[in-house]
Design a protein around this motif. Sequence first.
Motif, mmCIF file in Angstrom:
data_model
loop_
_atom_site.group_PDB
_atom_site.id
_atom_site.type_symbol
_atom_site.label_atom_id
_atom_site.label_comp_id
_atom_site.label_asym_id
_atom_site.label_seq_id
_atom_site.Cartn_x
_atom_site.Cartn_y
_atom_site.Cartn_z
ATOM 1 N N ILE A 3 -8.493 -0.266 22.935
ATOM 2 C CA ILE A 3 -8.783 0.761 21.940
ATOM 3 C C ILE A 3 -7.508 1.497 21.571
ATOM 4 O O ILE A 3 -7.274 1.828 20.410
ATOM 5 C CB ILE A 3 -9.846 1.739 22.478
ATOM 6 N N LEU A 4 -6.633 1.746 22.576
ATOM 7 C CA LEU A 4 -5.378 2.451 22.301
ATOM 8 C C LEU A 4 -4.518 1.655 21.336
ATOM 9 O O LEU A 4 -3.981 2.193 20.357
ATOM 10 C CB LEU A 4 -4.616 2.698 23.603
ATOM 11 N N GLU A 5 -4.380 0.323 21.584
ATOM 12 C CA GLU A 5 -3.593 -0.519 20.695
ATOM 13 C C GLU A 5 -4.185 -0.542 19.300
ATOM 14 O O GLU A 5 -3.463 -0.498 18.306
ATOM 15 C CB GLU A 5 -3.528 -1.951 21.259
ATOM 16 N N GLU A 6 -5.526 -0.588 19.220
ATOM 17 C CA GLU A 6 -6.191 -0.607 17.926
ATOM 18 C C GLU A 6 -5.929 0.682 17.172
ATOM 19 O O GLU A 6 -5.681 0.699 15.984
ATOM 20 C CB GLU A 6 -7.696 -0.817 18.128
ATOM 21 N N ARG A 7 -5.942 1.807 17.898
ATOM 22 C CA ARG A 7 -5.695 3.093 17.266
ATOM 23 C C ARG A 7 -4.281 3.154 16.691
ATOM 24 O O ARG A 7 -4.065 3.652 15.614
ATOM 25 C CB ARG A 7 -5.893 4.230 18.276
ATOM 26 N N ILE A 8 -3.314 2.637 17.461
ATOM 27 C CA ILE A 8 -1.932 2.636 16.986
ATOM 28 C C ILE A 8 -1.821 1.798 15.709
ATOM 29 O O ILE A 8 -1.163 2.174 14.755
ATOM 30 C CB ILE A 8 -0.992 2.092 18.083
ATOM 31 N N ASP A 9 -2.493 0.658 15.676
ATOM 32 C CA ASP A 9 -2.463 -0.207 14.505
ATOM 33 C C ASP A 9 -3.068 0.500 13.286
ATOM 34 O O ASP A 9 -2.563 0.375 12.177
ATOM 35 C CB ASP A 9 -3.218 -1.507 14.779
ATOM 36 N N ILE A 10 -4.167 1.204 13.501
ATOM 37 C CA ILE A 10 -4.824 1.901 12.391
ATOM 38 C C ILE A 10 -3.910 2.977 11.837
ATOM 39 O O ILE A 10 -3.783 3.133 10.622
ATOM 40 C CB ILE A 10 -6.165 2.501 12.854
ATOM 41 N N GLU A 11 -3.248 3.701 12.703
ATOM 42 C CA GLU A 11 -2.317 4.725 12.226
ATOM 43 C C GLU A 11 -1.159 4.077 11.465
ATOM 44 O O GLU A 11 -0.721 4.587 10.433
ATOM 45 C CB GLU A 11 -1.785 5.555 13.385
ATOM 46 N N ALA A 12 -0.697 2.931 11.960
ATOM 47 C CA ALA A 12 0.380 2.226 11.269
ATOM 48 C C ALA A 12 -0.068 1.791 9.876
ATOM 49 O O ALA A 12 0.719 1.856 8.919
ATOM 50 C CB ALA A 12 0.819 1.011 12.088
ATOM 51 N N GLN A 13 -1.322 1.376 9.758
ATOM 52 C CA GLN A 13 -1.843 0.999 8.443
ATOM 53 C C GLN A 13 -1.852 2.197 7.497
ATOM 54 O O GLN A 13 -1.515 2.076 6.319
ATOM 55 C CB GLN A 13 -3.258 0.437 8.584
ATOM 56 N N ALA A 14 -2.267 3.338 8.002
ATOM 57 C CA ALA A 14 -2.308 4.536 7.172
ATOM 58 C C ALA A 14 -0.915 4.946 6.725
ATOM 59 O O ALA A 14 -0.713 5.391 5.587
ATOM 60 C CB ALA A 14 -2.985 5.674 7.927
ATOM 61 N N ILE A 15 0.060 4.775 7.611
ATOM 62 C CA ILE A 15 1.449 5.099 7.260
ATOM 63 C C ILE A 15 1.959 4.159 6.169
ATOM 64 O O ILE A 15 2.637 4.572 5.223
ATOM 65 C CB ILE A 15 2.345 5.029 8.518
ATOM 66 N N LYS A 16 1.599 2.869 6.282
ATOM 67 C CA LYS A 16 1.982 1.904 5.243
ATOM 68 C C LYS A 16 1.340 2.271 3.907
ATOM 69 O O LYS A 16 1.969 2.162 2.852
ATOM 70 C CB LYS A 16 1.552 0.488 5.649
ATOM 71 N N ALA A 17 0.094 2.703 3.968
ATOM 72 C CA ALA A 17 -0.594 3.098 2.738
ATOM 73 C C ALA A 17 0.086 4.298 2.100
ATOM 74 O O ALA A 17 0.236 4.362 0.871
ATOM 75 C CB ALA A 17 -2.060 3.414 3.045
ATOM 76 N N LYS A 18 0.498 5.240 2.909
ATOM 77 C CA LYS A 18 1.157 6.439 2.386
ATOM 78 C C LYS A 18 2.478 6.083 1.713
ATOM 79 O O LYS A 18 2.812 6.616 0.643
ATOM 80 C CB LYS A 18 1.381 7.439 3.516
ATOM 81 N N LYS A 19 3.221 5.181 2.312
ATOM 82 C CA LYS A 19 4.480 4.735 1.713
ATOM 83 C C LYS A 19 4.222 3.989 0.411
ATOM 84 O O LYS A 19 4.922 4.180 -0.587
ATOM 85 C CB LYS A 19 5.241 3.838 2.698
ATOM 86 N N ALA A 20 3.183 3.129 0.416
ATOM 87 C CA ALA A 20 2.844 2.378 -0.791
ATOM 88 C C ALA A 20 2.392 3.311 -1.906
ATOM 89 O O ALA A 20 2.667 3.063 -3.093
ATOM 90 C CB ALA A 20 1.752 1.356 -0.484
ATOM 91 N N ALA A 21 1.708 4.398 -1.548
ATOM 92 C CA ALA A 21 1.231 5.348 -2.551
ATOM 93 C C ALA A 21 2.390 5.985 -3.305
ATOM 94 O O ALA A 21 2.279 6.270 -4.507
ATOM 95 C CB ALA A 21 0.379 6.426 -1.888
ATOM 96 N N LYS A 22 3.505 6.209 -2.618
ATOM 97 C CA LYS A 22 4.688 6.769 -3.287
ATOM 98 C C LYS A 22 5.194 5.804 -4.353
ATOM 99 O O LYS A 22 5.515 6.205 -5.478
ATOM 100 C CB LYS A 22 5.790 7.036 -2.256
#
Length: 420
Positions: A3-22
């Motif tokens: 679950i911890l690894e999955e959580r880290i991956d989900i946060e990484a996805q959100a960070i990628k989305a934020k960068k893409a939004a720019k």
Amino acid sequence: MSILEERIDIEAQAIKAKKAAKNLSIATTREKDDALHTMAKTLEERLSTILEANEEDLRNGEEKGYEAAFMDRLKLTEARVRDFANGLREVAELEDPTDVTKSDWTLENGLNAKEMTVPLGVIGMIYEARPNVTVDATGLALKSGNAIVLKGGSSAINTNRVLVEMMREALQSTTIPAETIQFIDSTDREATQQLFTMKEHIDVLIPRGGGALINAVVEQATVPVLETGVGNCHIYVDKEADLNKSLSILVNAKTDRPAVCNAVETLLVHKEWLEQNHQQLKETLDENGIIPHGDATLQQYWPDTALATEEEWANEYLSKHIAIKTVDDVMDAIDHIETYGTKHSESIVTENKDTAETFLKLVDAAAVYHNASTRFTDGGALGFGAEIGISTQKLHARGPMGLPALTTIKYVMTGDGQIR
């Protein structure tokens, strides 16, 4: 994966989305439209692959005993896939809602001020059985300059996975970054709950599904929520209602797609209209397979009718069952809607314009109708191309949410050294 690894991956996805939004926020309208057309073409070209994935989800649903209404929302057909592919093209044809100057003025000191529309940023989309939401929400987000993080329900995991893979693949041949679309490929509920609190990466959450899902997001999220609502929709047939209009509107609103949120769930009937037309009403219900649950007055005409419970006045059937209540007048109907409605879509059938005006003004709902079916509370039907959901709240956006609902305001000031 833990679950911890999955959580880290989900946060990484959100960070990628934020960068893409720019990057997406400075894309031209032409670039966004080209991307939408490319995505639509890819979905159509690989239609058979989409349907194969959907068949797997349907088999799983049958094994788990999902209700017919749920299975209908889950099921894709060739026509449905082509519909949401065409929805992407329709969104491409709509006006770009970003970088629009809503007002422009200059202060006495020469400072110019502009009120401009800008994207929200990153949208977190949490939804249940409908795979079309994956495509509709992505298309609207892209056109309005927003990145999107999709978390669909476990029931459609295979279909959603394939749809996202295809859309991301399509973007690779365009100028729009594929990271604009993020898909949480997990059936773990903790993955959904993590989205609730990712305020530093997600700008707004949009839940779309049943009451339990929506309430969970609204109550637990620290991220701002654009609340969509369940649809306990009513049609009130007034004493001055035309018989043919009434029956036609009722049949359409109940049977066109019974499992959707803008289908009618309760029929409110003026006692005088019912007295005159109960036989024709019953024949119409029987001919269309509509199963009534009525009050004591209705049972006097149709003794075999099931008595509607208090719960049935308040809940969605999402099937061909319908609750029917006899009322004394328009105010009685409005009081019932106020007590049991969900502020979604409400309709009155009457030839009396004054009665209609009273209903339209006093009923508190996102959409109200006079002599028309509630099925028009839909982004596509209203010319929005598609919708990301139907908001029943009153702040920022209400009703079917199309492109404008996915933007916010920025004030842009231009000066020449002004100080205060």
